[in-house]
Design an enzyme around this catalytic site. Structure first.
Site, PDB file in Angstrom:
ATOM      1  N   SER A 135      28.781  69.484  72.310  1.00  0.00           N
ATOM      2  CA  SER A 135      27.410  69.295  72.764  1.00  0.00           C
ATOM      3  C   SER A 135      26.728  68.096  72.104  1.00  0.00           C
ATOM      4  O   SER A 135      27.088  66.953  72.349  1.00  0.00           O
ATOM      5  CB  SER A 135      26.630  70.587  72.535  1.00  0.00           C
ATOM      6  OG  SER A 135      25.322  70.461  73.028  1.00  0.00           O
ATOM      7  N   ASP A 170      22.001  65.482  76.760  1.00  0.00           N
ATOM      8  CA  ASP A 170      22.807  65.519  75.536  1.00  0.00           C
ATOM      9  C   ASP A 170      24.286  65.288  75.907  1.00  0.00           C
ATOM     10  O   ASP A 170      24.601  65.000  77.060  1.00  0.00           O
ATOM     11  CB  ASP A 170      22.597  66.840  74.779  1.00  0.00           C
ATOM     12  CG  ASP A 170      23.174  68.031  75.512  1.00  0.00           C
ATOM     13  OD1 ASP A 170      23.201  67.999  76.765  1.00  0.00           O
ATOM     14  OD2 ASP A 170      23.603  69.002  74.863  1.00  0.00           O
ATOM     15  N   ASP A 180      26.982  67.012  76.472  1.00  0.00           N
ATOM     16  CA  ASP A 180      27.670  67.739  77.544  1.00  0.00           C
ATOM     17  C   ASP A 180      26.726  68.025  78.717  1.00  0.00           C
ATOM     18  O   ASP A 180      27.081  68.763  79.647  1.00  0.00           O
ATOM     19  CB  ASP A 180      28.309  69.034  77.029  1.00  0.00           C
ATOM     20  CG  ASP A 180      27.275  70.037  76.552  1.00  0.00           C
ATOM     21  OD1 ASP A 180      26.218  69.615  76.049  1.00  0.00           O
ATOM     22  OD2 ASP A 180      27.515  71.247  76.692  1.00  0.00           O
ATOM     23  N   ASP A 184      24.119  69.768  79.325  1.00  0.00           N
ATOM     24  CA  ASP A 184      23.496  71.044  79.708  1.00  0.00           C
ATOM     25  C   ASP A 184      22.002  71.017  79.393  1.00  0.00           C
ATOM     26  O   ASP A 184      21.252  71.879  79.835  1.00  0.00           O
ATOM     27  CB  ASP A 184      24.194  72.252  79.047  1.00  0.00           C
ATOM     28  CG  ASP A 184      24.185  72.202  77.537  1.00  0.00           C
ATOM     29  OD1 ASP A 184      23.873  71.137  76.961  1.00  0.00           O
ATOM     30  OD2 ASP A 184      24.506  73.237  76.917  1.00  0.00           O
TER      31      ASP A 184
HETATM   32 MG    MG Z   1      24.678  70.710  75.063  1.00  0.00          MG
END
Ligand code: MG
Length: 458
Positions: A95, A237, A239, A241
């Site tokens: 992440s 960010d 990844d 999400d």
């Molecule tokens: Mg993330």
């Protein structure tokens, strides 16, 4: 062995997160979540290596793997959610952590993040005897190339595309060289928005800026929005999400404020409803939800907890103050792409983001940290609790005390030997005085107790 933290298994690649560990995790996950698992990874330098090890582990226990390649975490979750035949998912990502880190995040068959119980079963399998299947039963690997496109299509189908197109918006998008490099520009183009993209190359060392979308990391984006006269800045960010926003006059919008604005949207779309947020969320959300005919439900910190509370309590919207936004009509997980699209829809319908932000009540929120040995955390919380037992106390996560003119949250960090202390009030002086007084109180309790402990504690 306890391996899962608040966001899957995390560690430094080729160090605490080795290929050997990833291989055995793959076997354990296949044993528990099999027989068919979708797998994806982010842009980190080590991600393909960890993916290869996890994938070998999965097929060695007979699990069939659908490899989606490099896509955002919510694209993987959406892919799993839409297919009852897929029994789980694995995302290789750390992440927002620094580039040397990586992680293994597990997804349930319904596309939500695995529950604590499922993680426990995977850990038990890891510690136990894992049987590989005979050569004739080794799982298959199928590559799927259009999961990103399917995710974007699904988002586009959930927003008012015509209004967004008609508003002729220009948007600066900061992909942080992460997993949104393909999906974010694709989404903007499908919505008829002119996109100026930065940090749009998949580069796992994150040369643009660290992959956490904090205000300090988004200086370039803030400048770019102003210099190009764009209507909005969007940042994801590593990844993708999460997403956060910058106004046309270059102001970073805190996650609390975007939660409040998008909650208002979702309540008007649904004619009311419940909004789930964590106890670390600013009261600006509760105020906004209440004045728009909704109900705020507080949960412990952690997006899987918020998502599960939304499912069981019928929430229309929810999220966290770090840019995690969950839309019940799309999927029960943090969904950076959907957050971006709904914010565009809101600007197209309701006007500039800066004006929307200025229409919200103003709070001052102070976040501090105090070091505390892990072994003292429970005792410190109990002591503070006793000292304030006449207050309005919430023990859902750490200790939150609500006052007539604000609130305080004292939360033990799950990963580090420290407490996080939040203090909020409409009155700056009250927020600051209360923050200082609780920090002092906690330091005094720790100091008192630490004198009776051996010197070598962390
Ligand atoms: Mg993330």
């Amino acid at each position: 062995m306890r391996m899962f933290g608040t966001n899957g298994v995390r560690g430094i690649a080729n160090d605490s997160l080795s290929c050997e560990l990833a291989l055995r995790m793959g076997k354990s996950i296949g044993t528990v979540l099999g027989p068919t698992i979708a797998l994806a990874y982010d842009t980190r330098t080590s991600s393909r290596m960890i993916r290869d090890a996890v994938r070998s582990g999965l097929v060695s226990v007979g699990t069939d793997v659908i490899d989606l390649g490099m896509v955002p975490t919510p694209a993987l979750q959406h892919y799993v959610k839409m297919r009852p035949g897929i029994t789980g998912g694995v995302m290789i990502t750390a992440s927002h952590n620094p580039p040397e880190y990586n992680g293994i995040k597990c997804i349930s068959g319904d596309g939500t993040e695995c529950s604590h119980e499922e993680e426990q079963r995977i850990e038990d399998a890891y510690d136990g005897d894992i049987r590989c299947v005979g050569w004739e039963s080794i799982g298959t690997v199928r590559h799927v190339l259009d999961a990103a496109e399917e995710y974007v299509d699904s988002i586009v189908s959930k927003v008012d595309r015509e209004s967004i197109r008609a508003a002729r918006l220009t948007v600066c998008v900061d992909c942080a060289n992460g997993a949104s490099v393909e999906t974010a520009p694709m989404l903007m183009s499908r919505l008829g928005v002119r996109a100026i993209t930065i940090n749009g190359n998949p580069q796992g060392e994150f040369p643009g800026h660290p992959s956490e979308p904090t205000e300090e990391n988004l200086e370039d984006l803030k400048r770019l929005v102003v210099d190009t006269g764009a209507d909005l800045g969007i940042a994801h960010d590593g990844d993708a999400d999460r997403c956060v926003f910058v106004t046309s006059d270059g102001r970073f919008v805190s996650g609390d404020l975007s939660l409040a604005l998008l909650a208002r949207n979702e309540l008007s779309r649904n004619g009311g409803g419940r909004v789930m947020v964590t106890v670390a969320t600013s009261k600006v959300v509760e105020d906004t939800v209440e004045s728009n005919g909704g109900e705020t439900v507080y949960t412990a910190v952690g997006s899987p907890i918020v998502a599960r509370e939304m499912i069981s309590g019928g929430g229309v919207f929810g999220g966290e103050e770090n840019g995690g936004l969950i839309f019940a009509d799309h999927q029960y997980c943090r969904d950076g792409g959907m957050g971006a699209a709904r914010m565009l829809e809101s600007i197209a319908r309701n006007g500039p983001l800066s004006e929307q932000v200025d229409s919200l009540p103003r709070y001052r929120t102070i976040k501090k940290a105090v070091r505390c040995p892990d072994c003292l955390k429970t005792e410190v919380i109990e002591t503070v609790c006793r000292m304030h037992e006449d207050g309005r106390i919430d023990r859902r996560d750490g200790l939150r005390i609500d006052f007539d003119d604000g609130w305080v949250l004292i939360r033990p960090s799950g990963t580090e030997p420290k407490f996080r202390i939040y203090s909020e009030s409409k009155d700056d002086a009250v927020a600051e005085a209360r923050s200082e007084s609780f920090v002092r109180e906690i330091e005094d309790i720790i100091g008192e107790r630490a004198r009776s402990l051996p010197d070598d504690l962390p």
